[in-house]
Design a protein around this motif. Structure first.
Motif, mmCIF file in Angstrom:
data_model
loop_
_atom_site.group_PDB
_atom_site.id
_atom_site.type_symbol
_atom_site.label_atom_id
_atom_site.label_comp_id
_atom_site.label_asym_id
_atom_site.label_seq_id
_atom_site.Cartn_x
_atom_site.Cartn_y
_atom_site.Cartn_z
ATOM 1 N N GLY A 1 -23.631 -17.428 18.885
ATOM 2 C CA GLY A 1 -22.585 -18.259 18.228
ATOM 3 C C GLY A 1 -21.647 -17.203 17.288
ATOM 4 N N ASP A 2 -21.468 -17.452 15.831
ATOM 5 C CA ASP A 2 -20.862 -16.778 14.921
ATOM 6 C C ASP A 2 -21.780 -16.051 13.922
ATOM 7 N N ARG A 3 -23.095 -15.873 14.208
ATOM 8 C CA ARG A 3 -23.790 -15.437 13.248
ATOM 9 C C ARG A 3 -23.569 -13.936 13.048
ATOM 10 N N ALA A 4 -23.047 -13.218 13.944
ATOM 11 C CA ALA A 4 -22.883 -11.590 13.604
ATOM 12 C C ALA A 4 -21.476 -11.758 12.684
ATOM 13 N N MET A 5 -20.624 -12.494 13.042
ATOM 14 C CA MET A 5 -19.559 -12.638 12.175
ATOM 15 C C MET A 5 -19.494 -13.281 11.187
ATOM 16 N N GLN A 6 -20.735 -13.989 10.746
ATOM 17 C CA GLN A 6 -20.654 -14.466 9.460
ATOM 18 C C GLN A 6 -21.302 -13.265 8.496
ATOM 19 N N HIS B 1 -28.424 -14.353 7.495
ATOM 20 C CA HIS B 1 -28.784 -13.323 6.392
ATOM 21 C C HIS B 1 -30.360 -13.165 6.515
ATOM 22 N N VAL B 2 -31.311 -14.017 6.948
ATOM 23 C CA VAL B 2 -32.510 -14.003 6.979
ATOM 24 C C VAL B 2 -32.784 -12.929 8.187
ATOM 25 N N ILE B 3 -32.116 -13.013 9.514
ATOM 26 C CA ILE B 3 -32.238 -12.399 10.409
ATOM 27 C C ILE B 3 -31.855 -10.850 10.139
ATOM 28 N N ASP B 4 -30.976 -10.600 9.572
ATOM 29 C CA ASP B 4 -30.291 -9.448 8.891
ATOM 30 C C ASP B 4 -31.467 -8.701 8.214
#
Length: 562
Positions: free
Chosen positions: A78-83, A286-289
């Protein structure tokens, strides 16, 4: 020699990583021998010692890459990277993790493949099958996974590649995984020839898009010329380059594998399992990052040691004494890694001996591995400090473009084209040169051929590419055709109004900046990023991961759509 032993008392995330300090102490105690010292080296003992350390470190680094690949797969949803303000996983990886986009994309591709192959995925995570072997067998493993996993545990990479090639079902998929060889093209050019080539390359960029690499533009220019001046394939173009050498090398690999009984005389270190990340089902980018940056930091530590040991192995040529046909053969079979990956780390380690300040900056976290690699490729003793200072402030994307611009200026001064291209483009260029000489009816130097090919492209496309000059095109051209969001490598396609027109903003060029489609429509208008100030040089980007620019306010509520 201390082995890598899994300690059940350690947290899962630290399994296989506890012995890095011990391995690093042994590794950095080994200094590169001088040429005189090489003659007195006990090569057999030295090779076994170095191999034992290198294999352990490679397995630790490889285990982390598997975990990072799964994290990148989670971030790609989805938009996770864009977030996190990134329009692609490649841009995220190089800016946040210090990992080259190509490497990150390969990690993610393997992780995606393994999601549908649970037995192979588990074997890779446990360290029983290397990521290299998994990449080889994954196109054919679906439907017969158990058999291929069993083969991957015991067979060599070469044997697996041969088996996959023989499997008719794999022909299309295996072709995607094959890495085409690259060649270096160097052509001397006069000032006039250089000007014509530059104009043609710029036009090709308009046709293909600003993000098209130079080799792709050169390919389009040659194809256009050959379309109008067809020639029969030459003998060297019909036969694959180096076919005899490849066949001989494959035979040598097979002989050595049998002769050494798959190198049973070398140590068999303990397996190193991929660390557990607890990212399965995690949705918060943010948790993944945070977890990915932790894993990438550990990978950097392992890669520092890996590069040092690989540099020693390559410099001394001890892989020959261990009965491998080539350094690439050694990397694939013993380290489970591509020779290009290992060679890059070895090259950087050797460069860092010349630039201790760069090594200190990398180890202190002031510059990432990817930035250190870029700086090492261009710096010399006189300007390395200046390049380090630039790298600390710039994004990887901006640093790479600055280095490419510097190299382009040097090529102009030297009056030459110096470019790495896929082998198919090298052959295409040779055919275009032959066509240019046939059309002219006489022998032409390479630079003259290239100029004639460029002139044909200009004559064909320049009349078709006349565009009405608009404010939007001026804004995009002002940014070099690139998206101006920090860390973005995409070309700009839209002009964004910094102060929205619906909020009273003007159409002045100072109120517009070029953006790629994802950042414009999803990044800005979905509220993930904000920009304010005056274009082009006084913009402040308010991003979830920090403020970039002259301003200092925090990212708060999303802007209203225009």
């Amino acid at each position: 020699m201390q082995d890598v032993v899994l300690d059940p008392a350690l947290p899962a995330a630290n399994q296989g990583l506890a012995s890095l300090d011990a391995l690093a102490a042994q590794a950095f105690a080994l200094e590169p021998p001088s040429r005189d010292e090489l003659r007195d080296l006990f090569r057999g003992e030295a090779g076994v010692l170095l191999d034992g350390l290198l294999v352990r470190v490679a397995r630790g680094s490889g285990a982390l890459e598997v975990a990072i690949g799964e994290g990148l797969t989670a971030l790609a949803v989805g938009d996770r990277a864009m977030q996190l303000t990134f329009s692609s996983i490649g841009d995220y990886a190089q800016e946040r993790l210090g990992i080259a986009p190509g490497t990150a994309n390969a990690m993610e591709r393997l992780a995606r493949r393994l999601r549908d192959l649970p037995l192979l995925r588990e074997a890779v995570r446990r360290g029983e099958v290397s990521a290299r072997k998994a990449l080889v067998v994954s196109p054919v493993a679906r439907g017969d996974e158990e058999r291929w996993v069993a083969r991957a545990r015991v067979e060599t990479v070469r044997a697996l590649e041969s088996a996959v090639r023989e499997d008719a079902r794999a022909s299309a998929a295996a072709g995607d995984a094959a890495q085409a060889p690259w060649d270096r093209v160097v052509v001397d050019l006069s000032a006039d020839e250089r000007a014509r080539l530059d104009e043609a390359m710029a036009l090709a960029g308009k046709v293909l898009g600003a993000g098209a690499p130079k080799w792709q533009r050169l390919e389009a220019i040659c194809q256009e010329f050959l379309g109008a001046h067809p020639v029969e394939p030459g003998e060297d173009e019909e036969k694959p380059v180096g076919e005899e050498v490849v066949a001989w090398l494959e035979s040598a690999k097979a002989f050595l594998e049998e002769e050494a009984r798959q190198w049973e005389f070398l140590d068999s270190p303990a397996l190193v399992a991929s660390p557990e990340t607890a990212l399965d089902g995690e949705r918060d980018p943010h948790v993944i990052d945070t977890e990915l940056r932790r894993l990438a930091g550990l990978r950097d530590e392992w890669d520092d040691v890996l590069g040092h040991l690989a540099m020693l192995m390559k410099w001394t040529g001890l892989w020959k004494d261990l009965q491998f046909a080539s350094f690439s053969h050694y990397c694939a079979e013993r380290l489970g890694m591509a020779a290009k990956t290992v060679g890059q780390r070895a090259w950087l380690s050797r460069r860092l001996y010349s630039f201790p300040g760069l090594r200190d900056a990398m180890r202190a976290g002031r510059v990432s591995y990817e930035k250190a690699r870029l700086v090492a490729s261009v710096a010399d003793d006189a300007n390395v400090g200046e390049w380090i200072a630039r790298a600390e402030k710039a994004t990887c994307v901006a640093l790479r473009r600055e280095i490419e611009a510097a190299e382009e200026r040097q090529m102009c001064v030297r009056r030459e084209l110096d470019l790495r291209v896929p082998r198919r483009v090298d052959r295409l260029l040779a055919a275009a040169f032959r066509a240019a000489r046939e059309a002219e009816g006489r022998w032409l130097k390479a630079g003259e051929c290239l100029a004639r090919i460029a002139v044909h492209f200009i004559a064909t496309w320049k009349p078709l590419l006349k565009e009405r000059t608009t404010r939007s095109r001026k804004v995009i051209a002002r940014g070099g055709g690139w998206c101006t969001v920090p860390g973005c490598s995409r070309p700009a396609v839209n002009s964004h109004h910094i102060e929205f027109l619906s909020h009273g903003g003007s159409d002045d060029l100072a109120n517009q900046t070029g953006m790629c489609l994802p950042h414009h429509l999803r990044g800005v208008h979905m509220g993930y990023i904000r920009v304010r100030g005056t274009a082009p040089d006084a913009l402040t980007w308010e991003l979830p991961l920090g403020i970039v620019g002259r301003g200092s306010s925090e990212f708060d509520s999303p802007p209203a759509p225009s």
